[in-house]
Design a protein around this motif. Structure first.
Motif, PDB file in Angstrom:
ATOM      1  N   CYS B 132       0.773  -1.247   0.000  1.00 46.28           N
ATOM      2  CA  CYS B 132       0.000   0.000   0.000  1.00 46.28           C
ATOM      3  C   CYS B 132       0.808   1.304   0.000  1.00 46.28           C
ATOM      4  O   CYS B 132       1.529   1.619   0.927  1.00 46.28           O
ATOM      5  CB  CYS B 132      -0.945   0.013   1.200  1.00 46.28           C
ATOM      6  N   LEU B 133       0.663   2.062  -1.051  1.00 41.06           N
ATOM      7  CA  LEU B 133       1.346   3.355  -1.166  1.00 41.06           C
ATOM      8  C   LEU B 133       0.465   4.499  -0.660  1.00 41.06           C
ATOM      9  O   LEU B 133       0.804   5.668  -0.808  1.00 41.06           O
ATOM     10  CB  LEU B 133       1.775   3.608  -2.608  1.00 41.06           C
ATOM     11  N   ALA B 134      -0.664   4.157  -0.088  1.00 44.26           N
ATOM     12  CA  ALA B 134      -1.539   5.144   0.566  1.00 44.26           C
ATOM     13  C   ALA B 134      -2.083   6.194  -0.400  1.00 44.26           C
ATOM     14  O   ALA B 134      -1.970   7.396  -0.167  1.00 44.26           O
ATOM     15  CB  ALA B 134      -0.838   5.785   1.756  1.00 44.26           C
ATOM     16  N   SER B 135      -2.635   5.710  -1.483  1.00 45.99           N
ATOM     17  CA  SER B 135      -3.409   6.608  -2.325  1.00 45.99           C
ATOM     18  C   SER B 135      -4.524   5.768  -2.960  1.00 45.99           C
ATOM     19  O   SER B 135      -4.716   5.744  -4.168  1.00 45.99           O
ATOM     20  CB  SER B 135      -2.532   7.250  -3.395  1.00 45.99           C
ATOM     21  N   CYS B 136      -5.243   5.074  -2.077  1.00 46.55           N
ATOM     22  CA  CYS B 136      -6.162   4.024  -2.498  1.00 46.55           C
ATOM     23  C   CYS B 136      -7.305   4.546  -3.372  1.00 46.55           C
ATOM     24  O   CYS B 136      -7.915   3.782  -4.122  1.00 46.55           O
ATOM     25  CB  CYS B 136      -6.728   3.329  -1.278  1.00 46.55           C
ATOM     26  N   GLY B 137      -7.583   5.838  -3.293  1.00 45.60           N
ATOM     27  CA  GLY B 137      -8.689   6.386  -4.076  1.00 45.60           C
ATOM     28  C   GLY B 137      -8.329   6.648  -5.526  1.00 45.60           C
ATOM     29  O   GLY B 137      -9.210   6.912  -6.346  1.00 45.60           O
ATOM     30  N   THR B 138      -7.036   6.587  -5.843  1.00 43.99           N
ATOM     31  CA  THR B 138      -6.629   6.937  -7.205  1.00 43.99           C
ATOM     32  C   THR B 138      -5.822   5.820  -7.846  1.00 43.99           C
ATOM     33  O   THR B 138      -4.924   6.063  -8.641  1.00 43.99           O
ATOM     34  CB  THR B 138      -5.791   8.227  -7.201  1.00 43.99           C
TER      35      THR B 138
ATOM     36  N   THR C 103      -6.413   3.749   3.515  1.00 39.44           N
ATOM     37  CA  THR C 103      -6.310   5.061   4.163  1.00 39.44           C
ATOM     38  C   THR C 103      -5.362   5.958   3.377  1.00 39.44           C
ATOM     39  O   THR C 103      -4.251   5.544   3.056  1.00 39.44           O
ATOM     40  CB  THR C 103      -5.764   4.893   5.597  1.00 39.44           C
ATOM     41  N   PHE C 104      -5.814   7.169   3.077  1.00 37.00           N
ATOM     42  CA  PHE C 104      -4.929   8.071   2.316  1.00 37.00           C
ATOM     43  C   PHE C 104      -5.207   9.521   2.641  1.00 37.00           C
ATOM     44  O   PHE C 104      -5.394  10.359   1.782  1.00 37.00           O
ATOM     45  CB  PHE C 104      -5.045   7.808   0.806  1.00 37.00           C
ATOM     46  N   ARG C 107      -1.289  11.885   3.585  1.00 34.79           N
ATOM     47  CA  ARG C 107      -0.552  12.332   2.409  1.00 34.79           C
ATOM     48  C   ARG C 107      -0.924  13.770   2.041  1.00 34.79           C
ATOM     49  O   ARG C 107      -0.055  14.613   1.773  1.00 34.79           O
ATOM     50  CB  ARG C 107      -0.853  11.401   1.234  1.00 34.79           C
ATOM     51  N   ARG C 138       6.449   7.805   6.551  1.00 34.16           N
ATOM     52  CA  ARG C 138       6.716   6.568   5.810  1.00 34.16           C
ATOM     53  C   ARG C 138       7.563   6.868   4.583  1.00 34.16           C
ATOM     54  O   ARG C 138       7.472   7.932   3.967  1.00 34.16           O
ATOM     55  CB  ARG C 138       5.422   5.846   5.447  1.00 34.16           C
ATOM     56  N   VAL C 258     -12.471   6.849   0.819  1.00 34.24           N
ATOM     57  CA  VAL C 258     -13.241   5.774   0.194  1.00 34.24           C
ATOM     58  C   VAL C 258     -12.517   5.309  -1.069  1.00 34.24           C
ATOM     59  O   VAL C 258     -12.106   6.115  -1.898  1.00 34.24           O
ATOM     60  CB  VAL C 258     -14.667   6.228  -0.148  1.00 34.24           C
ATOM     61  N   SER C 259     -12.369   3.995  -1.168  1.00 36.55           N
ATOM     62  CA  SER C 259     -11.777   3.423  -2.381  1.00 36.55           C
ATOM     63  C   SER C 259     -12.556   2.179  -2.757  1.00 36.55           C
ATOM     64  O   SER C 259     -13.448   1.750  -2.038  1.00 36.55           O
ATOM     65  CB  SER C 259     -10.307   3.098  -2.128  1.00 36.55           C
ATOM     66  N   PRO C 265     -14.435   7.594  -5.883  1.00 38.25           N
ATOM     67  CA  PRO C 265     -13.676   7.396  -4.648  1.00 38.25           C
ATOM     68  C   PRO C 265     -13.026   8.713  -4.238  1.00 38.25           C
ATOM     69  O   PRO C 265     -12.884   9.619  -5.060  1.00 38.25           O
ATOM     70  CB  PRO C 265     -12.624   6.355  -5.028  1.00 38.25           C
TER      71      PRO C 265
END
Lengths: 571, 165, 468
Positions: B132-138, C103-104, C107, C138, C258-259, C265
């Motif tokens: 996970c690179l933590a930009s799950c929405g894109t 989770t984002f 960032r 991170r 939300v994804s 999203p």
């Protein structure tokens, strides 16, 4: 009648599997269980090391009395203890300490399920190679899987592959597939011997114990990691593949490699020693010993071991029987007295041997008696710079104010031709500064030794003695503790325990009936040597008794005591 | 291994961020500096960091092998990390990976747990899956070096690689 | 302050309350200190310096702010755990190791509003008495780390860092510490170990509660990026006023990410509990993709237990107990917990009816098997085992016992490990298998046993066949 039991100042009430016990405040739960005879299985926990709580084998059920609401009386059970509220989650018994009113369940369904689960996890990637594993017979994986395991595998996947037969140091091999990653070895290296060379590489299920290629595990305490490894991951090069552990007999004894007097267990079978390791003694060596000490037993395997008494005739030594040898030695020595006769004894001799040397010297009226000093490099842990195990015994029994200081008188006496006869006990004079020319001028030299050394070649009578693991006796270590040496195996051939040889000489010299049991020699000594007053050989016990105040302490034990005070370890 | 003066200085600066008796804390910062300088962390670098922080080299090897962010072998000129985790997977990251490999000429068939990075035959690109690179929405998202890219659908793969010609 | 305008297409939804994300996607905004100061930045910090540290803590306690990292623990209470007679240095650590899949949020804070975070850190450091704060970022946020370092430098030049800050006796330094790609560093004691330069093995608690024995065995407060940003707003508006945002016990705003299989999203800052799952999916995210139906939702990051669309849940609110469907669940800590899952880190992953739950679980299992630190037995061995089972099922090598084995492996991990990773890695398996048994059974038909099983296991699987 239900009596409310208040905890006293230092003790708390703890319920273990339904029974109430009282243990000191701050006791770890696992130790409290042990006191209640409820052994909690564990891998990572070791009382001498910090507790990372990583193996999860010691999970137990725990409960506490509810905090009383103000104004309300706590609900009491039949024995007067507050009712326990059991927690839904298990806790590790190793790192948690007890509290007043705590309940511990080691046999509940939850506790059993936890152990069963951990056992299964530990075995799924384990090679199950017990038939070729040196740890078999003393492996906690084996032991616990009988008691807590499933008996059959549900694991249908390929096992994780890890390095095998890894050379991590001169005395140890590592099998990473057997490793349960408990980190005992890592913690020992770091915490006890300050040699932080072990670590885990990779991560997760692939975690692998390793050394850096440039920095091996080669400190002089490395083999302790093999002892504390609960499984067959770390094995000793010296011991591996030589003997199944269940065939061995274990003898409690001492290491004689230096003045520390580390307590040992000697493993032997049919007259052969296969290994020796530390035996816990918190006044001497904690639970450890050095690698060089462990290897001491190999000296007993010297191909030049003396097996028969011998008398020199012309240039050769002829084998004779004991009676002839003893008579000849006694007769030869008796021809000289006073300044003509000197005795060179050893700081490696037992108290009993030293005492019999003293009585012999008195009968023979020997002019000089001394022992040989043997110094080497010690360290800040256990290894002592005095490489003799019993100089303190020699000091007290032979009344030597400064052991070894009279050797130069002996040199001078020989050079002047005054000294004509020497009795040498357990030493090789050519190794300690005497020359062949010097000794060649003697009329008589009697040697008691276990090895056919160069001194033996020059001796007129050679009496074959026993090695440290082949005899009984007592010694006083550097801190003044009297401890017992025990016999693990017989000495080879016709060789004899040294105290018997000396008693034979005593008998031949003074013609009296001497005591024939070692314990009686000790008994005589208790009246002749003040520090032994009131003691008995049996009374020394397995762990010894303090008989002198030498002013010395053991740095390793002091550091351990500090860690105990800091609550880091149990001790 | 030659340590450039600049690196030595940056390392000392980093060590200064922690209490003097706790300089081991600078382990990750130093390893990052080394990897930035050389592209990966070799045995000499491990020993250098260990000396610098006065710890045994195994304690640094422990870290290098634990953290996926550190590499022990040279990557390509541009190192690509494609997010593999759930939202990106649902958005089609596996197809994106295939496409990038196809265009860049990377063979991932030899990739394993111990050797997760595949390098293109011309050495230009290397690639690995990252968690996970933590930009799950894109998603699917990826990092090329330090550059972050969003919505890297297979059809965008070519355009992505062209930025690094 | 004028209401900000937002970049076209990124305008917040009318149901949003932008506080933390006020400046995210804002027209004419940049992360410089000038912009931040123009907008009233650092006023809350200056206000806090006029209060005593314990007054600041009291405001945070009064606000009811709960940690946004995952556990939802009250922030002010956490601060209160520092031993009262402490004489050691106190450290504050900002956990910017955002890594819970789904989770984002952090960032965007780091990239677009770093000074908000720095202000939150300064206020919090003042409150807990920390002279040094570390931001553990991170490794996968290289740009974020650079922006933060630049912002810290700006703050230093503006006299907001260093000694005698704003003419008071307060001193504070902030350093950025970059991680190197390990999920476990999100666990606060793992993070502390990592920051100490060791393998990030979480510590046992007790005795190593960070507030007493944290970084370098000194009292240490570890707070999430978003939580620290909230502190700024708590001081700005006062704890009492803040507490009126959201719902009682679930105060303030929080960012939901939300994804998955929704049309739009993204991230949404809402008042906690003032929005239901259905509203989130249908109104804010534009509903499911065309022709698709909602199948399941993971509501709080991938470790949260999955919720099935056709399940009913019993929750308790002011009016008593009631039974609701997935769409009616209020998005707050307590309601999601009552439904058997958690609000976690706010990462909502939505799945539609095209998704194979075994595939989804396998993806999650792969993540946790990869991220297990391997320190303690159940998680080290169990996480990879669960992954291997779902691998095999997907490859066509499933056997009937797999479903039961999966569930029981999960049961043998959860609650038995050193840290919460044990739950994180087993809750997905436990919940997916329990809630979608039929989907897993489909994969146990042993279509391709020879390929997927290792040779040793063939024997074992034959045995299993006989038994069933």
């Amino acid at each position: 009648m239900a009596v409310s039991k208040k905890s006293s100042e230092d003790l708390v009430n703890v319920q273990v599997d339904g029974h109430w016990i009282r243990v000191p405040k701050g006791t770890r739960m696992i130790e409290a269980c042990k006191q209640a005879a409820a052994e909690v299985p564990h891998y990572c926990y070791h009382p001498k090391l910090t507790s990372p709580g990583n193996c999860r084998m010691c999970l137990v059920e725990m409960g506490m009395p509810p905090r009383p609401t103000p104004g309300e009386e706590a609900e009491l059970d039949a024995e007067g203890h507050a009712k326990i509220n059991w927690m839904p989650r298990p806790v590790i018994a190793c790192a948690n300490t007890v509290a007043e009113g705590m309940g511990i369940r080691t046999q509940s369904l939850l506790a059993k399920e936890c152990r069963q689960g951990v056992m299964e996890f530990l075995l799924i990637n384990h090679p199950l190679d017990c038939p070729i594993c040196d740890q078999a017979g003393e492996c906690t994986l084996q032991e616990y899987s009988v008691e807590h395991g499933n008996g059959q595998s549900r694991f249908l996947e390929s096992k994780v592959k890890k390095p095998k037969n890894v050379d991590i140091g001169p005395r140890i091999r590592l099998d990473d597939e057997r490793c349960v990653l408990c980190s005992r070895c890592v913690r020992f290296s770091k915490e006890v011997v300050d040699d932080d060379v072990l670590g885990f590489v990779d991560r997760g299920s692939h975690n692998t114990l390793a050394v850096h290629p440039d920095r091996k595990l080669e400190n002089n305490y490395s083999l302790n990691t093999v002892d504390i490894c609960p499984v067959g991951a770390l094995t000793s090069n010296d011991f591996r593949f030589k003997m199944r552990v269940w065939f061995m007999r274990e003898t409690k004894s001492l290491c004689t490699g230096c003045a520390r007097g580390c307590n040992t267990l000697i493993g032997s079978r049919e007259g052969k020693i296969y290994r020796q390791g530390p035996r816990e003694n918190n006044k001497v060596n904690s639970a450890w010993m050095c690698d060089s000490g462990r290897m001491e037993y190999h000296r007993l395997e010297d191909p030049a071991r003396l097996t028969d008494p011998m008398i020199k005739r012309g240039r050769t030594h002829n084998v004779v029987d004991w009676t002839e040898a003893i008579c000849r030695a006694a007769k030869d020595l008796s021809r000289f007295k006073g300044d003509e006769l000197a005795i060179i004894a050893s700081g490696g001799m037992t108290n009993e041997e030293l005492y019999l040397t003293r009585t012999l010297a008195e009968s023979l009226e020997a002019g000089v008696v001394d022992v040989v000093k043997r110094s080497g490099s010690g360290d800040d842990y256990l290894s002592h710079s005095d490489k003799n195990p019993n100089v303190n015994g020699a000091r007290k029994i032979l009344k030597l104010r400064s052991p070894g200081s009279r050797l130069k008188l002996i040199h001078a006496g020989i050079a002047e031709g005054k000294i004509k006869a020497l009795l040498v006990l357990g030493e090789d004079l050519l190794d300690i500064g005497f020359s062949e020319e010097e000794l060649g001028g003697l009329k008589c030299m009697v040697l008691v030794h276990m090895i056919a050394n160069p001194t033996a070649k020059m001796s007129t009578v050679v009496l074959p003695g026993a090695g440290y693991a082949e005899k009984r006796g007592s010694m006083i270590n550097a801190t003044g503790r009297l401890q017992r040496l025990n016999k693990a195996i017989d000495s080879p051939g016709l060789s004899r325990e040294d105290w018997e040889i000396l008693q034979g000489l005593n008998r031949a010299v003074d013609g009296k009936d001497e005591v024939t049991e070692l314990v009686d020699v000790f008994g005589e000594m208790t009246s002749a040597v003040s520090i032994f007053k009131g003691l008995s050989f049996a009374g020394i016990g397995d762990l010894g008794v303090d008989v002198m105040d030498t002013g010395e302490s053991v740095p390793l034990l002091e550091r351990e005591a500090k860690r105990v005070r800091d609550g880091l370890i149990v001790g | 291994m030659e340590i450039p003066k600049e690196l030595e200085k940056s390392a000392d600066d980093a060590i200064g961020h922690y209490p003097p008796e706790e300089k081991r804390s600078a382990a990750l910062p130093l390893l990052h500096l080394v990897q930035q300088e050389f592209g990966f962390i070799n045995d000499d670098a491990i020993s250098w960091v260990a000396d610098k922080l006065a710890v045994e080299p195994i304690k640094i090897l422990e870290l290098v092998t634990f953290y996926p962010g550190f590499r022990q072998k040279a990557p390509g000129e541009y190192h690509i990390r494609v997010c593999r985790t759930l939202s990106c997977a649902m958005a089609g990251c596996h197809k994106t990976m295939e496409k990038i490999c196809e265009i860049a000429g990377i063979d991932r068939s030899k990739v394993s747990h111990h050797d997760p990075i595949a390098v293109s035959s011309d050495g230009k690109f290397s690639i690995e899956f990252a968690e996970c690179l933590a930009s799950c929405g894109t998603g699917p998202v990826c990092l090329v070096g330090d550059d972050f890219h969003e919505e890297v659908k297979p059809e965008n793969a070519k355009a992505l690689l062209q930025q690094y010609k | 302050m004028a209401n900000p305008r937002y970049i076209s297409g990124k305008t917040p939804h009318s149901r949003e309350t932008r506080m933390i994300f006020r400046n995210v996607d804002r027209v004419g905004w940049n992360p410089s200190i000038e912009k931040y100061l123009e907008d009233g930045g650092y006023n809350s910090f200056k206000k806090s310096l006029k209060m005593t540290p314990s007054e600041v803590t009291d405001e945070v306690k009064a606000s009811g702010l709960r940690g946004r990292g995952g556990a939802g623990f009250p922030t002010g209470v956490k601060w209160g755990f520092i031993p009262p007679n402490n004489s050691k240095p106190v450290y504050l650590i900002c956990n910017a190791d955002e890594s819970e899949p789904g989770t984002f949020k952090d960032r965007y804070i780091l990239h677009q509003d770093p000074h908000q975070l720095i202000e939150g850190i300064l206020i919090s450091s003042y409150a807990v008495g920390a002279k040094i704060a570390y931001i553990y970022v991170r490794e996968e946020f290289p740009e974020g780390a650079v922006i933060l370092e630049r912002a810290i430098e700006e703050a230093r030049r503006a006299g907001l860092l260093g000694k005698k800050i704003a003419g008071t006796g307060f001193e504070c330094e902030i350093y950025v510490h970059r991680g190197a790609g390990a999920y476990i560093c999100g666990e606060e004691t793992g993070l502390i170990e990592s920051l100490e330069g060791k393998r990030p093995y979480p510590r046992i608690k007790p005795p190593y509660f960070p507030a007493a024995l944290g970084l370098y065995m000194c009292p240490t407060i570890v707070n999430n990026v978003e939580s620290l940003c909230h502190v700024k707003h708590v001081i700005s508006m006062g704890g009492d006023k803040y507490s009126r945002l959201g719902t009682p016990r679930n105060t303030g705003t929080r960012i939901l990410c939300v994804s998955g299989d929704v049309r739009k999203p993204g991230y949404f800052e809402i008042e906690v509990g003032k929005l239901t799952m259905g509203e989130l999916i249908n109104d804010l995210c534009g509903g499911m993709k065309k022709g698709r139906k909602l199948k399941a939702v993971i509501p709080g990051g991938s470790s949260a237990k999955v919720l099935r669309a056709d399940e009913t849940y019993t929750i308790r609110d002011g009016e008593g107990e009631k039974t609701i469907g997935l769409s009616d669940i209020p998005m707050d800590f307590d309601s999601l917990a009552a439904c058997g899952s958690m609000a976690g880190s706010g990462g909502v992953i939505v799945m539609d009816d095209s998704r194979d739950m075994a595939w989804v679980l396998n993806n999650i299992n792969t993540f946790y098997a990869h991220e297990s630190c391997g320190q303690c037995t159940p998680c080290r061995e169990g996480s990879l085992w669960m992954k291997k089972i779902t691998d095999r099922m997907l490859e066509g090598g499933g056997v009937p016992s797999d479903v039961e084995t999966l569930a029981s492996v999960g049961d043998n991990i959860a609650g038995r490990t050193i840290c919460a990773f044990g739950e994180a890695c087993s809750w997905p398996t436990q919940s997916f298998v329990a809630k979608f048994p039929e989907e897993f059974k489909k994969h146990t038909k042993r279509r391709n046993v020879g390929k997927a099983l290792n040779p040793e296991a063939k024997v074992a699987s034959a045995g299993i066949k006989d038994k069933h």
